[in-house]
Scaffold this motif. Structure first.
Motif, PDB file in Angstrom:
ATOM      1  N   GLN A  13       0.830  -1.204   0.000  1.00  0.00           N
ATOM      2  CA  GLN A  13       0.000   0.000   0.000  1.00  0.00           C
ATOM      3  C   GLN A  13       0.868   1.259   0.000  1.00  0.00           C
ATOM      4  N   LEU A  14       1.939   1.216   0.793  1.00  0.00           N
ATOM      5  CA  LEU A  14       2.844   2.365   0.855  1.00  0.00           C
ATOM      6  C   LEU A  14       3.503   2.606  -0.499  1.00  0.00           C
ATOM      7  N   ALA A  15       3.929   1.522  -1.152  1.00  0.00           N
ATOM      8  CA  ALA A  15       4.558   1.653  -2.467  1.00  0.00           C
ATOM      9  C   ALA A  15       3.585   2.253  -3.474  1.00  0.00           C
ATOM     10  N   ASN A  16       2.315   1.828  -3.401  1.00  0.00           N
ATOM     11  CA  ASN A  16       1.305   2.357  -4.324  1.00  0.00           C
ATOM     12  C   ASN A  16       1.050   3.837  -4.077  1.00  0.00           C
ATOM     13  N   VAL A  17       1.035   4.224  -2.795  1.00  0.00           N
ATOM     14  CA  VAL A  17       0.827   5.633  -2.458  1.00  0.00           C
ATOM     15  C   VAL A  17       1.980   6.483  -2.981  1.00  0.00           C
TER      16      VAL A  17
END
Length: 391
Positions: A13-17
């Motif tokens: 999720q962090l990478a996508n953000v």
């Protein structure tokens, strides 16, 4: 297990953000670029916006699949963020070169990229990326050199090179100390068997690039090398590396005598002055000539060039009676070549040598070798240059 899953989901999720943030900022920058292009750079075109097109771009944060690139109605606008057909933002090429420089093979680099990005990179593709370095290699090998350097160190690196078959060849390497006391690798040449003639050709290249004046050349005892050096730099002194001389003597001495015999020889080049060094050598001869007549005859023949350093300021003696100053670079290049059973071609060897050399030159650019920056040393060098080469 559950904690691991939660951590993995969080990281995804962090990478996508982060990737979404990068995409938004890139698109915002391009919109601002287009506004500036239409209103400031080319207002006379009476041009207008014309929507956008979508493309992919691989960044160090991940792959952006739907990047909106704005366009103008007349097709004149080009973003400065990347080239029209560029599919990466440049970080990957830099990463590939750094990994290659760090000792990874082209296959290992390709496997690593595939693991990280999911994109297959063959060894040939990785090699093509690193080939961009070759332009820098050729430019560097032809750049002008200073006219004057105090000391020149030269050493060779033997490695296995594949042509139609595999054979041992050499990389000729030269390191010089400038008038301010900075050291730098000023040249290297890949290929061929090490020979006095090969060194002469290499030294001639340095001369033609502008390095006309040296006070001292420091190198090992390859047959004919001293004559080759003087054929290009007849006014320079020669210092034979005492460490190489000791290494060559070591296996010829019986085990029971090694510590004492070699310790006595060390007293020769550790003497406080030339006259005392000669006296120490005569003492060694008196003590050991019956046991080791050939070894001492060799030392006697080489003594003038082994003790040349005594003509120079005392503060730099330990820096100039051995080739240790260049051997760290030589060791690093050799270490980088060693994992390969054989280097596939000269280009590969040149790329490796260049990447190591430029890295060391960058590290050394602000450092002055101990003793060389002292005013007494500089004045002594100025006097020597004036006496040998004129003003």
């Amino acid at each position: 297990m559950n904690q691991s899953i939660h951590n993995s989901e969080f990281m995804n999720q962090l990478a996508n953000v982060v990737l979404a943030f990068v995409k938004d900022k890139l698109e915002l920058l391009m919109k601002e670029e287009l506004t500036n292009f239409l209103t400031v750079e080319k207002p006379e075109l009476q041009n207008t916006r014309n929507g956008y097109y979508s493309r992919t771009l691989e960044t160090q944060f991940g792959k952006i699949n739907d990047l909106h690139v704005p366009r103008d109605r007349q097709g004149e606008f080009r973003t400065e963020l990347f080239e029209p057909y560029q599919r990466r933002d440049g970080w990957l090429e830099e990463a590939v070169i750094r990994m290659y420089k760090g000792g990874m093979s082209t296959r290992e680099v390709g496997d690593f990229i595939e693991c990280i990005l999911g994109t297959h990179y063959s060894p040939a593709t990785v090699s093509n990326i690193t080939n961009t370095v070759l332009q820098d290699v050729h430019a560097w090998q032809n750049q002008p050199l200073n006219k004057r350097y105090s000391v020149l160190y030269i050493d060779g690196i033997h490695f296995s090179l594949r042509r139609d078959s595999v054979a041992t060849e050499v990389i000729y390497v030269a390191m010089a100390i400038d008038e301010e006391g900075h050291r730098q690798i000023i040249g290297f040449h890949v290929g061929g068997n090490e020979s006095a003639h090969g060194w002469k050709m290499f030294l001639q290249e340095l001369y033609e690039r502008g390095a006309k004046e040296f006070l001292l050349g420091v190198f090992d005892g390859l047959i004919g090398l001293e004559e080759a050096f003087h054929s290009v730099y007849p006014k320079a002194d020669v210092q034979r590396c005492v460490v190489h001389k000791m290494r060559n003597t070591f296996p010829k001495v019986r085990v029971k005598d090694k510590v004492e015999f070699l310790g006595n020889l060390k007293e020769v080049y550790n003497a406080p002055c030339y006259e005392e060094a000669v006296r120490q050598f005569h003492a060694v001869e008196l003590k050991w000539s019956k046991q080791y007549p050939r070894e001492l005859a060799s030392w006697r023949a080489d003594l003038p060039v082994l003790l040349t350093f005594y003509k120079y300021p005392v503060d730099i003696w330990k820096s100039i009676y051995t080739t240790n100053a260049i051997e760290r670079t030589v060791k690093e290049i050799r270490k980088r070549l060693y994992p390969m059973n054989s280097v596939p071609n000269i280009d590969a060897a040149e790329k490796i040598a260049y990447l190591v050399v430029t890295d060391y030159n960058e590290r050394w650019s602000k450092r002055i070798i101990r003793g060389f920056g002292m005013e007494e040393t500089k004045k002594a060098f100025e006097k020597m240059f004036r006496e040998r080469y004129g003003d």
